[in-house]
Design an enzyme around this catalytic site. Structure first.
Site, short mmCIF file in Angstrom:
data_model
loop_
_atom_site.label_atom_id
_atom_site.label_comp_id
_atom_site.label_asym_id
_atom_site.label_seq_id
_atom_site.Cartn_x
_atom_site.Cartn_y
_atom_site.Cartn_z
N ARG A 206 0.85 -1.36 0.05
CA ARG A 206 -0.16 -0.12 -0.07
C ARG A 206 0.89 1.54 0.13
O ARG A 206 0.81 1.92 0.87
CB ARG A 206 -0.90 0.12 1.21
CG ARG A 206 -1.89 -1.21 1.36
CD ARG A 206 -2.96 -1.27 2.42
NE ARG A 206 -3.97 -2.21 2.02
CZ ARG A 206 -4.98 -2.67 3.15
NH1 ARG A 206 -4.91 -1.71 4.19
NH2 ARG A 206 -5.39 -3.53 2.93
N ASP A 276 13.23 0.87 -11.49
CA ASP A 276 14.61 0.29 -11.72
C ASP A 276 14.94 -0.78 -10.44
O ASP A 276 14.80 -0.65 -9.36
CB ASP A 276 15.77 1.36 -10.83
CG ASP A 276 17.22 1.06 -10.89
OD1 ASP A 276 17.36 -0.22 -11.42
OD2 ASP A 276 18.18 1.67 -10.68
N ASP A 278 16.73 -3.51 -10.35
CA ASP A 278 17.66 -4.67 -10.04
C ASP A 278 18.60 -4.61 -8.83
O ASP A 278 19.51 -5.38 -8.32
CB ASP A 278 18.44 -4.65 -11.14
CG ASP A 278 19.48 -3.31 -11.51
OD1 ASP A 278 19.31 -2.45 -10.62
OD2 ASP A 278 20.16 -3.07 -12.41
N ASP A 280 21.09 -2.95 -7.76
CA ASP A 280 22.46 -3.00 -7.84
C ASP A 280 23.19 -1.77 -7.15
O ASP A 280 24.45 -1.89 -7.54
CB ASP A 280 22.63 -3.44 -9.32
CG ASP A 280 22.37 -2.22 -10.39
OD1 ASP A 280 21.66 -1.30 -9.81
OD2 ASP A 280 23.00 -2.06 -11.39
N THR A 282 23.12 1.16 -8.33
CA THR A 282 23.10 2.30 -9.48
C THR A 282 21.78 2.41 -9.98
O THR A 282 20.99 1.81 -10.07
CB THR A 282 24.20 1.95 -10.78
OG1 THR A 282 23.78 0.69 -11.29
CG2 THR A 282 25.57 1.96 -10.24
#
Ligand SMILES: *[C@@H]1O[C@H](CO)[C@@H](O)[C@H](O)[C@H]1NC(C)=O
Ligand SMILES: *[C@@H]1O[C@H](CO)[C@@H](O)[C@H](O)[C@H]1NC(C)=O
Ligand SMILES: *[C@@H]1O[C@H](CO)[C@@H](O)[C@H](O)[C@H]1NC(C)=O
Ligand SMILES: CC(=O)N[C@H]1CO[C@H](CO)[C@@H](O)[C@@H]1O
Length: 416
Positions: A206, A276, A278, A280, A282
């Site tokens: 939520r 975004d 991933d 990671d 960055t």
């Protein structure tokens, strides 16, 4: 009340008088922009950090028609929930030192019509009432929350339900709903709600869950959990929403995509939403394509709903940077908000869903500071009054200036 920006074409035709409504403060936007707050009432100076009694924040908001200013900074620890009255302005930016945190339980803004709340932190916590929210609005109209940091709700963190209209939440932070519910909040109203440039972080689910009339523009959602980020209320009621220029960044708790649920009653104009996934470290995501063929859970609209527009629409990555720099009670960021923004800046590697605020160091400490001298006790410091041609020995706070705001409002608006 009118949204003056929408009749600018008429202004040129000399119909300016039809556009009399004044914004809550310069920079107020969205459905709640014209909340009046305590204008025309009296000034209440909060003079101590006590939970109750004369000079306390609880006492300050217990009666309508007040502009609440602070002569102290620090953490106000509360036992019972605080109920905010209608027609109130809370000017957290007036507090000296590091500003104000209200800690220990949540606040009800139910039926707190016409309220303006700025630059304050509401941190509920494990000691708050079970099953209650950090901020609850059940019924009410014309409210604006600006640079407010809300965290550690036991049920939801900031939740809106019921007969609610004309509300704005802008430049705020809604974070760390406590486990096991761990929720950002329901945002369910048919009467118009704008969520602008606000950070949602570290809630399992939520972030928010939306139903009804909603404008969701230039927000950041970070590290949502398995329940999802922006949840399309799967209800039998019609929803009409704009979802524009937001950034969704997965964190360590994130296991699902940002948009979930929905049905054919959920109508959305969707554009420029950055993702975004991933984790990671960055910022290397992309703008989600509006895939009307494969995502059939909702109805995509070709044009935005005609809701009060933001003055400056940012693209999704500019919004991300803006929110990181500005959201929340950001005159002075406390340890909680500083950590939250650092999590976002880790682009996926930091962040957690928490069960107890002690896991993140609690509300921290705030410098108390020292309030400037205010001889007439009208909430405006002598120095300000003298510099602006006012009399520091006469209570003139509520005199209306030529720009339509009370003198005290021009003072509090000058601080930010
Ligand atoms: C909400 O705002 C609209 C537009 O300004 C106004 O027409 C309406 O009366 C408001 N609703 C309430 C409940 O105040
Ligand atoms: C605030 O709390 C302090 C400490 O408990 C107490 O001494 C003081 O009297 C309180 N102030 C008011 C105005 O009640
Ligand atoms: C947003 O605009 C900036 C320039 O202001 C640009 O560098 C960036 O790539 C844009 N982001 C998106 C998602 O279009
Ligand atoms: C109910 C639920 O799914 N809770 C999970 C939220 O995420 C944390 C980890 O971040 C899990 O520990 C909880 O089980």
């Amino acid at each position: 009340m009118r949204h003056c920006s929408r009749v600018s074409g008429l202004l040129a035709l000399g119909l300016a008088s039809s556009c009399a409504a004044l914004d809550a403060f310069p920079g107020a936007e969205g459905f709640g922009a014209q909340a009046v707050g305590g204008r025309g009432g009296s000034v209440y100076v909060v003079t101590n950090l006590n939970d109750t009694g004369d000079g306390s924040f609880r006492d300050a908001v217990s009666e309508s028609n007040r502009i609440v200013v602070f002569a102290v900074g620090g953490v106000i620890e509360i036992d019972d929930r605080i109920v905010v009255s209608s027609d109130i302005t809370i000017a957290g930016q007036t507090a000296p030192g590091d500003g104000i945190t209200v800690y220990g339980n949540g606040l009800s803004y139910s039926n707190a019509d016409n309220t303006i709340t700025r630059y304050i932190r509401y941190r509920m916590g494990r000691g708050g009432d079970s099953g209650k929210d950090g901020i609850t609005i059940a019924d009410g109209a014309n409210m604006i929350f600006d640079h407010v940091s809300v965290s550690w709700g036991r049920d939801e963190t900031f939740s809106i339900n019921g007969d609610v209209s004309n509300v704005t939440i802008q430049d705020s932070i809604i974070a760390q709903g406590l486990q096991t519910h761990s929720c950002g909040g329901l945002m369910q109203t048919t009467g118009g709600l704008s969520i602008l440039r606000t950070l949602y972080a570290d809630n399992k689910t939520r972030n928010p869950k939306v139903k009804g009339v909603n404008d969701f523009t230039n927000n950041v959602v970070y590290n949502w959990g398995g329940g999802g980020a922006y949840i399309e209320g799967d209800s039998s009621e019609v929803s009409e929403v704009n979802i524009v220029g937001n950034a969704f960044i997965s964190g360590p708790s994130t296991t699902v995509s940002p948009f979930t649920r929905g049905n054919q009653n959920f109508n959305a104009y969707v554009a420029d939403n950055y993702y975004d996934p991933d984790q990671d470290g960055t910022l290397n995501g992309w703008v989600l394509s509006v895939d009307t063929d494969s995502y059939t859970d909702i109805v995509f609209k070709d044009a935005a709903f005609d809701y009060p527009a933001v003055t400056t629409l940012m693209n999704s990555t500019d919004a991300l940077a803006y929110v990181m720099a500005n959201a929340g009670a950001s005159l002075v960021r406390d340890s909680v908000d500083t950590n939250l923004v650092a999590e976002v800046a880790s682009y996926g590697t930091l962040g957690a869903l928490i069960s107890d605020e002690d896991e993140v160091g609690g509300p921290g400490t705030l410098a108390g500071g020292e309030a400037p001298t205010d001889t007439d006790g009208d909430g405006m410091p002598d120095e300000y009054e003298t510099a602006n041609g006012l009399d520091p020995e006469v209570d003139d706070a509520m005199v209306i200036a030529s720009n339509g705001y009370g003198y005290i409002e021009n003072y509090i608006n000058s601080l930010v």
